[in-house]
Design a protein around this motif. Structure first.
Motif, PDB file in Angstrom:
ATOM      1  N   HIS A  49      -5.673  -7.530  11.117  1.00 48.74           N
ATOM      2  CA  HIS A  49      -5.404  -7.560   9.674  1.00 48.74           C
ATOM      3  C   HIS A  49      -6.640  -7.928   8.857  1.00 48.74           C
ATOM      4  O   HIS A  49      -6.716  -7.625   7.674  1.00 48.74           O
ATOM      5  CB  HIS A  49      -4.212  -8.461   9.365  1.00 48.74           C
ATOM      6  CG  HIS A  49      -2.889  -7.770   9.572  1.00 48.74           C
ATOM      7  ND1 HIS A  49      -1.680  -8.413   9.479  1.00 48.74           N
ATOM      8  CD2 HIS A  49      -2.580  -6.472   9.850  1.00 48.74           C
ATOM      9  CE1 HIS A  49      -0.696  -7.548   9.707  1.00 48.74           C
ATOM     10  NE2 HIS A  49      -1.215  -6.364   9.947  1.00 48.74           N
TER      11      HIS A  49
ATOM     12  N   SER B  39       5.698 -14.628   5.497  1.00 48.31           N
ATOM     13  CA  SER B  39       5.425 -13.668   4.427  1.00 48.31           C
ATOM     14  C   SER B  39       6.535 -13.733   3.390  1.00 48.31           C
ATOM     15  O   SER B  39       7.709 -13.779   3.744  1.00 48.31           O
ATOM     16  CB  SER B  39       5.350 -12.249   4.998  1.00 48.31           C
ATOM     17  OG  SER B  39       5.406 -11.303   3.947  1.00 48.31           O
TER      18      SER B  39
ATOM     19  N   LEU C  54       6.929  -3.171  15.228  1.00 48.08           N
ATOM     20  CA  LEU C  54       5.521  -2.968  15.592  1.00 48.08           C
ATOM     21  C   LEU C  54       5.214  -3.625  16.936  1.00 48.08           C
ATOM     22  O   LEU C  54       4.453  -3.089  17.749  1.00 48.08           O
ATOM     23  CB  LEU C  54       4.598  -3.524  14.500  1.00 48.08           C
ATOM     24  CG  LEU C  54       4.584  -2.777  13.165  1.00 48.08           C
ATOM     25  CD1 LEU C  54       3.741  -3.529  12.133  1.00 48.08           C
ATOM     26  CD2 LEU C  54       4.044  -1.360  13.328  1.00 48.08           C
TER      27      LEU C  54
ATOM     28  N   GLU D  35      -1.090  -6.516   1.138  1.00 43.00           N
ATOM     29  CA  GLU D  35      -0.257  -7.724   1.181  1.00 43.00           C
ATOM     30  C   GLU D  35       0.171  -7.916   2.621  1.00 43.00           C
ATOM     31  O   GLU D  35       1.071  -7.230   3.101  1.00 43.00           O
ATOM     32  CB  GLU D  35       0.958  -7.544   0.282  1.00 43.00           C
ATOM     33  CG  GLU D  35       0.566  -7.405  -1.187  1.00 43.00           C
ATOM     34  CD  GLU D  35       1.781  -7.199  -2.074  1.00 43.00           C
ATOM     35  OE1 GLU D  35       2.051  -8.086  -2.889  1.00 43.00           O
ATOM     36  OE2 GLU D  35       2.449  -6.165  -1.947  1.00 43.00           O
TER      37      GLU D  35
ATOM     38  N   LYS E 191       0.816  -1.214   0.000  1.00 46.50           N
ATOM     39  CA  LYS E 191       0.000   0.000   0.000  1.00 46.50           C
ATOM     40  C   LYS E 191       0.858   1.276   0.000  1.00 46.50           C
ATOM     41  O   LYS E 191       1.928   1.339   0.600  1.00 46.50           O
ATOM     42  CB  LYS E 191      -0.922   0.026   1.226  1.00 46.50           C
ATOM     43  CG  LYS E 191      -2.010  -1.038   1.234  1.00 46.50           C
ATOM     44  CD  LYS E 191      -2.795  -1.131  -0.056  1.00 46.50           C
ATOM     45  CE  LYS E 191      -3.535   0.161  -0.369  1.00 46.50           C
ATOM     46  NZ  LYS E 191      -4.202   0.084  -1.698  1.00 46.50           N
TER      47      LYS E 191
ATOM     48  N   TYR F  97       5.718 -16.099  12.076  1.00 44.77           N
ATOM     49  CA  TYR F  97       5.458 -15.108  11.031  1.00 44.77           C
ATOM     50  C   TYR F  97       5.768 -15.742   9.690  1.00 44.77           C
ATOM     51  O   TYR F  97       6.808 -16.374   9.534  1.00 44.77           O
ATOM     52  CB  TYR F  97       6.376 -13.897  11.271  1.00 44.77           C
ATOM     53  CG  TYR F  97       6.581 -12.985  10.072  1.00 44.77           C
ATOM     54  CD1 TYR F  97       5.753 -11.885   9.862  1.00 44.77           C
ATOM     55  CD2 TYR F  97       7.618 -13.207   9.164  1.00 44.77           C
ATOM     56  CE1 TYR F  97       5.948 -11.043   8.770  1.00 44.77           C
ATOM     57  CE2 TYR F  97       7.816 -12.375   8.071  1.00 44.77           C
ATOM     58  CZ  TYR F  97       6.977 -11.296   7.885  1.00 44.77           C
ATOM     59  OH  TYR F  97       7.170 -10.460   6.808  1.00 44.77           O
TER      60      TYR F  97
ATOM     61  N   ARG G 296       7.522 -11.399   1.824  1.00 39.84           N
ATOM     62  CA  ARG G 296       8.266 -10.130   1.882  1.00 39.84           C
ATOM     63  C   ARG G 296       9.373 -10.124   2.947  1.00 39.84           C
ATOM     64  O   ARG G 296      10.187  -9.204   2.978  1.00 39.84           O
ATOM     65  CB  ARG G 296       7.282  -8.966   2.091  1.00 39.84           C
ATOM     66  CG  ARG G 296       6.446  -8.721   0.830  1.00 39.84           C
ATOM     67  CD  ARG G 296       5.231  -7.897   1.088  1.00 39.84           C
ATOM     68  NE  ARG G 296       4.247  -8.583   1.915  1.00 39.84           N
ATOM     69  CZ  ARG G 296       3.455  -9.570   1.483  1.00 39.84           C
ATOM     70  NH1 ARG G 296       3.495  -9.968   0.226  1.00 39.84           N
ATOM     71  NH2 ARG G 296       2.597 -10.161   2.304  1.00 39.84           N
TER      72      ARG G 296
HETATM   73  C1  HEM Z   1       1.656  -4.717   7.063  1.00 39.47           C
HETATM   74  C2  HEM Z   1      -2.102  -2.426   9.032  1.00 39.47           C
HETATM   75  C3  HEM Z   1      -0.794  -3.937  13.399  1.00 39.47           C
HETATM   76  C4  HEM Z   1       2.569  -6.744  11.380  1.00 39.47           C
HETATM   77  C5  HEM Z   1       0.580  -3.895   7.241  1.00 39.47           C
HETATM   78  C6  HEM Z   1       0.043  -3.001   6.218  1.00 39.47           C
HETATM   79  C7  HEM Z   1      -1.010  -2.363   6.768  1.00 39.47           C
HETATM   80  C8  HEM Z   1      -1.157  -2.845   8.132  1.00 39.47           C
HETATM   81  C9  HEM Z   1      -1.904  -1.309   6.104  1.00 39.47           C
HETATM   82  C10 HEM Z   1       0.599  -2.825   4.797  1.00 39.47           C
HETATM   83  C11 HEM Z   1      -0.063  -3.765   3.813  1.00 39.47           C
HETATM   84  C12 HEM Z   1       0.395  -3.522   2.395  1.00 39.47           C
HETATM   85  O1  HEM Z   1       1.350  -2.785   2.192  1.00 39.47           O
HETATM   86  O2  HEM Z   1      -0.202  -4.044   1.430  1.00 39.47           O
HETATM   87  C13 HEM Z   1      -2.067  -2.625  10.389  1.00 39.47           C
HETATM   88  C14 HEM Z   1      -2.931  -1.945  11.357  1.00 39.47           C
HETATM   89  C15 HEM Z   1      -2.532  -2.365  12.593  1.00 39.47           C
HETATM   90  C16 HEM Z   1      -1.447  -3.311  12.384  1.00 39.47           C
HETATM   91  C17 HEM Z   1      -4.023  -0.951  10.993  1.00 39.47           C
HETATM   92  C18 HEM Z   1      -3.029  -1.965  13.972  1.00 39.47           C
HETATM   93  C19 HEM Z   1      -3.963  -1.097  14.199  1.00 39.47           C
HETATM   94  C20 HEM Z   1       0.246  -4.804  13.232  1.00 39.47           C
HETATM   95  C21 HEM Z   1       0.999  -5.369  14.323  1.00 39.47           C
HETATM   96  C22 HEM Z   1       1.930  -6.162  13.781  1.00 39.47           C
HETATM   97  C23 HEM Z   1       1.785  -6.111  12.321  1.00 39.47           C
HETATM   98  C24 HEM Z   1       0.770  -5.090  15.811  1.00 39.47           C
HETATM   99  C25 HEM Z   1       2.906  -6.920  14.623  1.00 39.47           C
HETATM  100  C26 HEM Z   1       3.730  -7.775  14.254  1.00 39.47           C
HETATM  101  C27 HEM Z   1       2.676  -6.390  10.044  1.00 39.47           C
HETATM  102  C28 HEM Z   1       3.774  -6.758   9.160  1.00 39.47           C
HETATM  103  C29 HEM Z   1       3.500  -6.159   7.914  1.00 39.47           C
HETATM  104  C30 HEM Z   1       2.240  -5.445   8.072  1.00 39.47           C
HETATM  105  C31 HEM Z   1       4.981  -7.594   9.543  1.00 39.47           C
HETATM  106  C32 HEM Z   1       4.388  -6.155   6.645  1.00 39.47           C
HETATM  107  C33 HEM Z   1       3.902  -6.995   5.519  1.00 39.47           C
HETATM  108  C34 HEM Z   1       4.499  -8.400   5.504  1.00 39.47           C
HETATM  109  O3  HEM Z   1       5.320  -8.749   6.391  1.00 39.47           O
HETATM  110  O4  HEM Z   1       4.139  -9.183   4.607  1.00 39.47           O
HETATM  111  N1  HEM Z   1      -0.171  -3.790   8.396  1.00 39.47           N
HETATM  112  N2  HEM Z   1      -1.212  -3.461  11.050  1.00 39.47           N
HETATM  113  N3  HEM Z   1       0.737  -5.281  12.035  1.00 39.47           N
HETATM  114  N4  HEM Z   1       1.764  -5.624   9.355  1.00 39.47           N
HETATM  115 FE1  HEM Z   1       0.153  -4.700  10.167  1.00 39.47          FE
END
Ligand code: HEM
Length: 179
Positions: free
Chosen positions: A104, A135, A146, A115, A2, A133, A137
């Motif tokens: 998520h 992914s 985070l 993603e 995003k 975890y 990525r």
């Molecule tokens: C990616 C939202 C909490 C782990 C993302 C993305 C968004 C998002 C919008 C990007 C997706 C994309 O680029 O297509 C949120 C929201 C949260 C939250 C709104 C809390 C209100 C967390 C927490 C973790 C986490 C607490 C803890 C580990 C990740 C990781 C990614 C990610 C590791 C990277 C993408 C990947 O590894 O494939 N998140 N997130 N998120 N989120 Fe969350």
């Protein structure tokens, strides 16, 4: 990936290293978007990877460390943008255990093309959490940042160990113990 992830990343790069560094890493990368991102757009993950690689090369900071610091900044953005998602929780372990089946899931409703990684819970107690975890990525250091901020948000802290299950970081075991 995003657009908000790109716009916030480049804002932080400008803040820490100046606008010249933003221009430099954009120019050194081969970007389909030409480096013009909007928060609601969707862009190829390879663009983020190139920006990170060039920032790492120009600053001497590892990609893992850059992702860690960036995630700590990104948590505040998420908390500001989606307060309702976080307010539901009153405990960091509870919140982290709910990324997969609540947080998520809600994110996917907002951005159907997000993603996202998967988190599989292996073990959970009141004060500890072990999860895997996964992914393509390999943004496990982003996850670590985070998680650190999640504990800070609840005025708490934790010891978090990462163990790579796959060498390329696409599968990582997180062992989290509340201090
Ligand atoms: C990616 C939202 C909490 C782990 C993302 C993305 C968004 C998002 C919008 C990007 C997706 C994309 O680029 O297509 C949120 C929201 C949260 C939250 C709104 C809390 C209100 C967390 C927490 C973790 C986490 C607490 C803890 C580990 C990740 C990781 C990614 C990610 C590791 C990277 C993408 C990947 O590894 O494939 N998140 N997130 N998120 N989120 Fe969350």
């Amino acid at each position: 990936m995003k657009g908000i992830v790109f716009t916030e990343f480049l804002d932080l790069v400008e803040d820490k290293f100046g606008l010249e560094m933003v221009d430099k890493i954009i120019n050194e990368s081969d970007l389909e978007s030409n480096g013009a991102y909007t928060a609601v757009g969707t862009y190829s993950f390879s663009e983020m990877l190139q920006l990170l690689q060039h920032l790492s090369k120009n600053t001497g900071i590892s990609i893992d460390d850059l992702l860690l610091v960036y995630a700590e900044h990104f948590f505040a953005v998420l908390a500001d943008s989606y307060p309702g998602l976080i307010e539901k929780y009153n405990d960091p372990i509870e919140m982290l255990a709910s990324i997969e089946n609540h947080i998520h899931i809600e994110v996917r409703k907002i951005y159907p093309d997000a993603e996202l990684p998967t988190f599989e819970i292996l073990e959970r107690t009141d004060n500890s959490l072990i999860m895997i975890y996964k992914s393509s990525r390999a943004m496990h250091y982003f996850g670590l940042g985070l998680m650190n901020k999640t504990f800070e948000h609840f005025n708490s802290s934790a010891t978090i160990d990462l163990e790579k299950i796959k060498e390329d970081g696409t599968e990582v075991k997180f062992t989290i113990h509340k201090n």
